[in-house]
Design a protein around this motif. Sequence first.
Motif, PDB file in Angstrom:
ATOM      1  N   MET A 198       0.822  -1.203   0.000  1.00  0.00           N
ATOM      2  CA  MET A 198       0.000   0.000   0.000  1.00  0.00           C
ATOM      3  C   MET A 198       0.854   1.250   0.000  1.00  0.00           C
ATOM      4  O   MET A 198       0.526   2.252  -0.648  1.00  0.00           O
ATOM      5  CB  MET A 198      -0.932  -0.005   1.215  1.00  0.00           C
ATOM      6  CG  MET A 198      -2.106  -0.963   1.107  1.00  0.00           C
ATOM      7  SD  MET A 198      -3.227  -0.563  -0.268  1.00  0.00           S
ATOM      8  CE  MET A 198      -3.776   1.072   0.218  1.00  0.00           C
TER       9      MET A 198
ATOM     10  N   LEU B 168      -7.878   0.415  -5.084  1.00  0.00           N
ATOM     11  CA  LEU B 168      -6.946   0.905  -4.064  1.00  0.00           C
ATOM     12  C   LEU B 168      -7.656   1.138  -2.732  1.00  0.00           C
ATOM     13  O   LEU B 168      -7.142   0.783  -1.665  1.00  0.00           O
ATOM     14  CB  LEU B 168      -6.280   2.190  -4.551  1.00  0.00           C
ATOM     15  CG  LEU B 168      -5.103   2.716  -3.724  1.00  0.00           C
ATOM     16  CD1 LEU B 168      -3.989   1.681  -3.664  1.00  0.00           C
ATOM     17  CD2 LEU B 168      -4.569   4.011  -4.327  1.00  0.00           C
TER      18      LEU B 168
ATOM     19  N   LEU C 144      -8.409  -2.147  -0.935  1.00  0.00           N
ATOM     20  CA  LEU C 144      -7.245  -2.685  -0.235  1.00  0.00           C
ATOM     21  C   LEU C 144      -6.954  -1.895   1.035  1.00  0.00           C
ATOM     22  O   LEU C 144      -6.538  -2.456   2.050  1.00  0.00           O
ATOM     23  CB  LEU C 144      -6.030  -2.666  -1.160  1.00  0.00           C
ATOM     24  CG  LEU C 144      -6.018  -3.719  -2.260  1.00  0.00           C
ATOM     25  CD1 LEU C 144      -4.845  -3.496  -3.194  1.00  0.00           C
ATOM     26  CD2 LEU C 144      -5.933  -5.112  -1.658  1.00  0.00           C
ATOM     27  N   ALA C 145      -7.172  -0.591   0.979  1.00  0.00           N
ATOM     28  CA  ALA C 145      -6.975   0.239   2.169  1.00  0.00           C
ATOM     29  C   ALA C 145      -7.921  -0.175   3.291  1.00  0.00           C
ATOM     30  O   ALA C 145      -7.548  -0.213   4.467  1.00  0.00           O
ATOM     31  CB  ALA C 145      -7.176   1.710   1.825  1.00  0.00           C
TER      32      ALA C 145
ATOM     33  N   ARG D  17       0.559   4.077  -2.790  1.00  0.00           N
ATOM     34  CA  ARG D  17       0.231   5.453  -2.412  1.00  0.00           C
ATOM     35  C   ARG D  17       1.265   6.439  -2.960  1.00  0.00           C
ATOM     36  O   ARG D  17       0.925   7.572  -3.324  1.00  0.00           O
ATOM     37  CB  ARG D  17       0.154   5.579  -0.888  1.00  0.00           C
ATOM     38  CG  ARG D  17      -1.056   4.899  -0.250  1.00  0.00           C
ATOM     39  CD  ARG D  17      -2.363   5.479  -0.751  1.00  0.00           C
ATOM     40  NE  ARG D  17      -3.512   4.993   0.004  1.00  0.00           N
ATOM     41  CZ  ARG D  17      -4.771   5.172  -0.369  1.00  0.00           C
ATOM     42  NH1 ARG D  17      -5.044   5.784  -1.506  1.00  0.00           N
ATOM     43  NH2 ARG D  17      -5.754   4.703   0.376  1.00  0.00           N
TER      44      ARG D  17
END
Length: 264
Positions: free
Chosen positions: A231, A253, A256-257, A235
């Motif tokens: 991550m 994204l 997954l966060a 990012r």
Amino acid sequence: MLKNLMQQAAAKMLRNTLNQLAHHVEPSCFGDSLAERTRWNPLKSGGSNFRTHKLVSTQRDRMEFRITAGMLLFALAFFLVGVGAAAGTLLSADLYLPLGLFGLIFLAIGGGLLYFSAKPIVFDKRKGFFWKGWKSPDDVTDLHSIKCCARLGEIHALQLIAEQIKDDGSSYSSYELNLVLKDASRINVVDHGSKERIREDAAALAAFLGRPLWDAAELKMFDAAMLASKMEELRKIEAGNPELLDEKTRELLEKLALRLEKMA
């Protein structure tokens, strides 16, 4: 034009990475909070593409992993080549040095393979210990002097994971059986290329110890540490190249966060 093509290629690579991570399985699937604290990366690098060890019951309260005939022959092949090269030095004075060095190298490889592969891997209920090596807990006054040793009561579960190994242009899977202790630390037991056999041995060992088997031989697993690292990379890409993230990519994204937040 070139910039657009590069951006499209980078965006595709980013989406592929996100999609791969999205198909990883969380350790929570095993229904054990300790599984979520345990690492799921290979503990021991490398492996083999054949079965090197087999589980045998030597007594009612003792099981051992022993070297297989295939591994023994593999090691002996190196050893015999070394013996042959050493013998060849007697036939020619001109080849004495190169053949001698060649022989010593193969003798050392064969001897090393035999020494490390044949060392005992023992689970003994009478003694109450697991150990891996030529010294047993009875042979030492300080258990910390044995690198791979644990009380059976400290074992929480058995972990079976797969590793893809690339070697000289080819690749194969090797399967790693580890012990997971109550503090979430791990100890490697065996690592070889026969999925069916290691699964059978892992199940038999789990039954013998009365501990659960976390079988991830066919699963892509990740833990919080690995996901956090990925991550962070993603990012950075997002911050430096926001134009690469279309709506679908941003959605992946954020998913997954959320998974990382859940695992924290």
